[in-house]
Design a protein around this motif. Structure first.
Motif, PDB file in Angstrom:
ATOM      1  N   SER A 223       0.823  -1.212   0.000  1.00 45.17           N
ATOM      2  CA  SER A 223       0.000   0.000   0.000  1.00 45.17           C
ATOM      3  C   SER A 223       0.856   1.260   0.000  1.00 45.17           C
ATOM      4  O   SER A 223       0.575   2.215  -0.729  1.00 45.17           O
ATOM      5  N   ARG A 224       1.923   1.272   0.793  1.00 44.33           N
ATOM      6  CA  ARG A 224       2.795   2.458   0.839  1.00 44.33           C
ATOM      7  C   ARG A 224       3.482   2.698  -0.499  1.00 44.33           C
ATOM      8  O   ARG A 224       3.578   3.837  -0.973  1.00 44.33           O
ATOM      9  N   LEU A 225       3.982   1.616  -1.099  1.00 42.12           N
ATOM     10  CA  LEU A 225       4.714   1.772  -2.355  1.00 42.12           C
ATOM     11  C   LEU A 225       3.794   2.202  -3.491  1.00 42.12           C
ATOM     12  O   LEU A 225       4.153   3.051  -4.306  1.00 42.12           O
ATOM     13  N   VAL A 226       2.605   1.600  -3.559  1.00 42.08           N
ATOM     14  CA  VAL A 226       1.649   1.987  -4.602  1.00 42.08           C
ATOM     15  C   VAL A 226       1.221   3.436  -4.415  1.00 42.08           C
ATOM     16  O   VAL A 226       1.180   4.216  -5.377  1.00 42.08           O
ATOM     17  N   TYR A 227       0.920   3.802  -3.191  1.00 40.02           N
ATOM     18  CA  TYR A 227       0.514   5.187  -2.907  1.00 40.02           C
ATOM     19  C   TYR A 227       1.611   6.156  -3.345  1.00 40.02           C
ATOM     20  O   TYR A 227       1.347   7.165  -4.017  1.00 40.02           O
ATOM     21  N   ALA A 228       2.850   5.849  -2.980  1.00 44.18           N
ATOM     22  CA  ALA A 228       3.961   6.736  -3.306  1.00 44.18           C
ATOM     23  C   ALA A 228       4.186   6.821  -4.816  1.00 44.18           C
ATOM     24  O   ALA A 228       4.367   7.914  -5.373  1.00 44.18           O
ATOM     25  N   ALA A 229       4.177   5.671  -5.503  1.00 45.63           N
ATOM     26  CA  ALA A 229       4.466   5.664  -6.933  1.00 45.63           C
ATOM     27  C   ALA A 229       3.361   6.337  -7.738  1.00 45.63           C
ATOM     28  O   ALA A 229       3.632   7.122  -8.657  1.00 45.63           O
ATOM     29  N   VAL A 230       2.108   6.031  -7.418  1.00 48.79           N
ATOM     30  CA  VAL A 230       0.993   6.655  -8.135  1.00 48.79           C
ATOM     31  C   VAL A 230       0.995   8.164  -7.901  1.00 48.79           C
ATOM     32  O   VAL A 230       0.833   8.961  -8.843  1.00 48.79           O
ATOM     33  N   SER A 231       1.196   8.579  -6.656  1.00 50.24           N
ATOM     34  CA  SER A 231       1.215  10.010  -6.335  1.00 50.24           C
ATOM     35  C   SER A 231       2.317  10.738  -7.092  1.00 50.24           C
ATOM     36  O   SER A 231       2.100  11.808  -7.675  1.00 50.24           O
ATOM     37  N   GLU A 232       3.513  10.149  -7.094  1.00 50.08           N
ATOM     38  CA  GLU A 232       4.652  10.805  -7.736  1.00 50.08           C
ATOM     39  C   GLU A 232       4.468  10.889  -9.247  1.00 50.08           C
ATOM     40  O   GLU A 232       4.794  11.912  -9.868  1.00 50.08           O
ATOM     41  N   SER A 233       3.965   9.817  -9.867  1.00 50.45           N
ATOM     42  CA  SER A 233       3.738   9.839 -11.305  1.00 50.45           C
ATOM     43  C   SER A 233       2.687  10.877 -11.673  1.00 50.45           C
ATOM     44  O   SER A 233       2.849  11.619 -12.650  1.00 50.45           O
ATOM     45  N   LEU A 234       1.609  10.943 -10.908  1.00 48.79           N
ATOM     46  CA  LEU A 234       0.563  11.933 -11.168  1.00 48.79           C
ATOM     47  C   LEU A 234       1.095  13.354 -11.021  1.00 48.79           C
ATOM     48  O   LEU A 234       0.812  14.232 -11.843  1.00 48.79           O
ATOM     49  N   ARG A 235       1.884  13.595  -9.972  1.00 51.50           N
ATOM     50  CA  ARG A 235       2.430  14.936  -9.760  1.00 51.50           C
ATOM     51  C   ARG A 235       3.384  15.337 -10.876  1.00 51.50           C
ATOM     52  O   ARG A 235       3.382  16.474 -11.334  1.00 51.50           O
ATOM     53  N   ALA A 236       4.189  14.373 -11.325  1.00 56.95           N
ATOM     54  CA  ALA A 236       5.143  14.678 -12.403  1.00 56.95           C
ATOM     55  C   ALA A 236       4.417  15.050 -13.682  1.00 56.95           C
ATOM     56  O   ALA A 236       4.768  16.034 -14.349  1.00 56.95           O
ATOM     57  N   ALA A 237       3.405  14.270 -14.027  1.00 58.57           N
ATOM     58  CA  ALA A 237       2.644  14.550 -15.250  1.00 58.57           C
ATOM     59  C   ALA A 237       1.908  15.870 -15.147  1.00 58.57           C
ATOM     60  O   ALA A 237       1.892  16.667 -16.087  1.00 58.57           O
ATOM     61  N   ALA A 238       1.271  16.116 -13.991  1.00 55.77           N
ATOM     62  CA  ALA A 238       0.508  17.356 -13.808  1.00 55.77           C
ATOM     63  C   ALA A 238       1.419  18.575 -13.794  1.00 55.77           C
ATOM     64  O   ALA A 238       1.095  19.629 -14.338  1.00 55.77           O
ATOM     65  N   GLY A 239       2.596  18.437 -13.188  1.00 54.84           N
ATOM     66  CA  GLY A 239       3.519  19.563 -13.082  1.00 54.84           C
ATOM     67  C   GLY A 239       4.002  20.071 -14.422  1.00 54.84           C
ATOM     68  O   GLY A 239       4.147  21.267 -14.630  1.00 54.84           O
ATOM     69  N   GLU A 240       4.218  19.162 -15.360  1.00 55.31           N
ATOM     70  CA  GLU A 240       4.721  19.575 -16.673  1.00 55.31           C
ATOM     71  C   GLU A 240       3.614  20.110 -17.575  1.00 55.31           C
ATOM     72  O   GLU A 240       3.882  20.716 -18.606  1.00 55.31           O
ATOM     73  N   ARG A 241       2.353  19.862 -17.191  1.00 48.85           N
ATOM     74  CA  ARG A 241       1.247  20.410 -17.988  1.00 48.85           C
ATOM     75  C   ARG A 241       0.933  21.841 -17.620  1.00 48.85           C
ATOM     76  O   ARG A 241       0.223  22.527 -18.323  1.00 48.85           O
ATOM     77  N   ARG A 242       1.433  22.285 -16.468  1.00 48.98           N
ATOM     78  CA  ARG A 242       1.128  23.636 -16.031  1.00 48.98           C
ATOM     79  C   ARG A 242       1.872  24.672 -16.842  1.00 48.98           C
ATOM     80  O   ARG A 242       2.955  24.447 -17.303  1.00 48.98           O
TER      81      ARG A 242
END
Length: 242
Positions: A223-242
């Motif tokens: 659960s910790r690893l999935v939470y961390a990986a999904v969160s980080e991937s989403l943030r990376a993708a969202a950050g570059e769209r801004r």
């Protein structure tokens, strides 16, 4: 936690620190996960899904407008083109750029867990409410989760880990404020998510895990690893769209 391919290079290699010998290779159009031993796995993969032996997992990038009535054949043709064995392979599709792949891993006295996630939220959705659905939907996965466990797990524990991973994915979406694109409610996933999990079943690990829920050490790690990986991937993708 790391974004091993965020520098934009179309090729790269990540070697696991938690499970020596496990490798994640990035090519122009796919990620290839190769553990040092075969996995006893279960997945919702488009190609090679279900409960089966796995020697590799491939996560293939396609354009977000990709639609096809025979995605299995498309994947099979690509595997042949890339000289990846068709047998004992799970193949997934993603419209998330591979540079946003996030990796999280952990090793304990009873197991090692490796997680890779490619995550986007362009077609976020909430389960359990009335919304637009289709008889069949052949579109690329938006949140793909790849889990490899160096340890011993029962079939029930593998299924339990899928539940745990899904709960962690949902928690990540909700903590990041991702909403259903259609009705504005808190999203629980996207319309095309996929998960693969496999265990090495190596006898060097004395403990066999019969459960992988959030009350267990293994489930807590997943659960910790999935939470961390999904969160980080989403943030990376969202950050570059801004």
């Amino acid at each position: 936690m790391t974004l091993p391919f965020i520098d934009g290079a179309e090729q790269g290699l990540y070697e696991s620190k938690a499970w020596p010998g496990l490798k994640l290779l990035r090519k122009e159009r796919h990620l290839l996960l190769t553990p040092p031993t075969s996995l006893h796995g279960v997945s919702s993969a488009v190609y090679g899904g279900g409960m089966r032996k796995l020697r590799q997992v491939v996560n293939i990038y396609v354009d977000k407008h990709y639609r096809c009535d025979e995605p299995e054949n498309d994947i099979r043709q690509l595997l042949q083109e890339w000289d990846i064995p068709e047998q004992e392979t799970a193949g997934l599709l993603t419209a998330v750029r591979l540079r946003y792949a996030a990796v999280a891993e952990e090793r304990t006295n009873d197991y090692a867990v490796f997680c890779c996630a490619t995550a986007g939220a362009s077609n976020s959705a909430r389960a359990g409410v009335q919304r637009t659905t289709f008889p069949a939907l052949w579109t690329p996965g938006t949140i793909n989760i790849l889990l490899a466990v160096d340890g011993r797990m029962t079939d029930a524990a593998l299924v339990n880990a899928v539940i745990t991973a899904t709960e962690a994915k949902t928690a990540a979406l909700q903590d990041l404020g991702v909403l259903d694109a259609e009705n504005g409610l808190a999203a629980t996933g996207t319309t095309t998510d996929a998960v693969v999990i496999g265990a090495s079943q190596r006898a060097v690990w004395p403990l066999q895990h019969a459960y992988a829920g959030t009350a267990t050490d293994l489930g807590g790690t997943v659960s910790r690893l999935v939470y961390a990986a999904v969160s980080e991937s989403l943030r990376a993708a969202a950050g570059e769209r801004r």
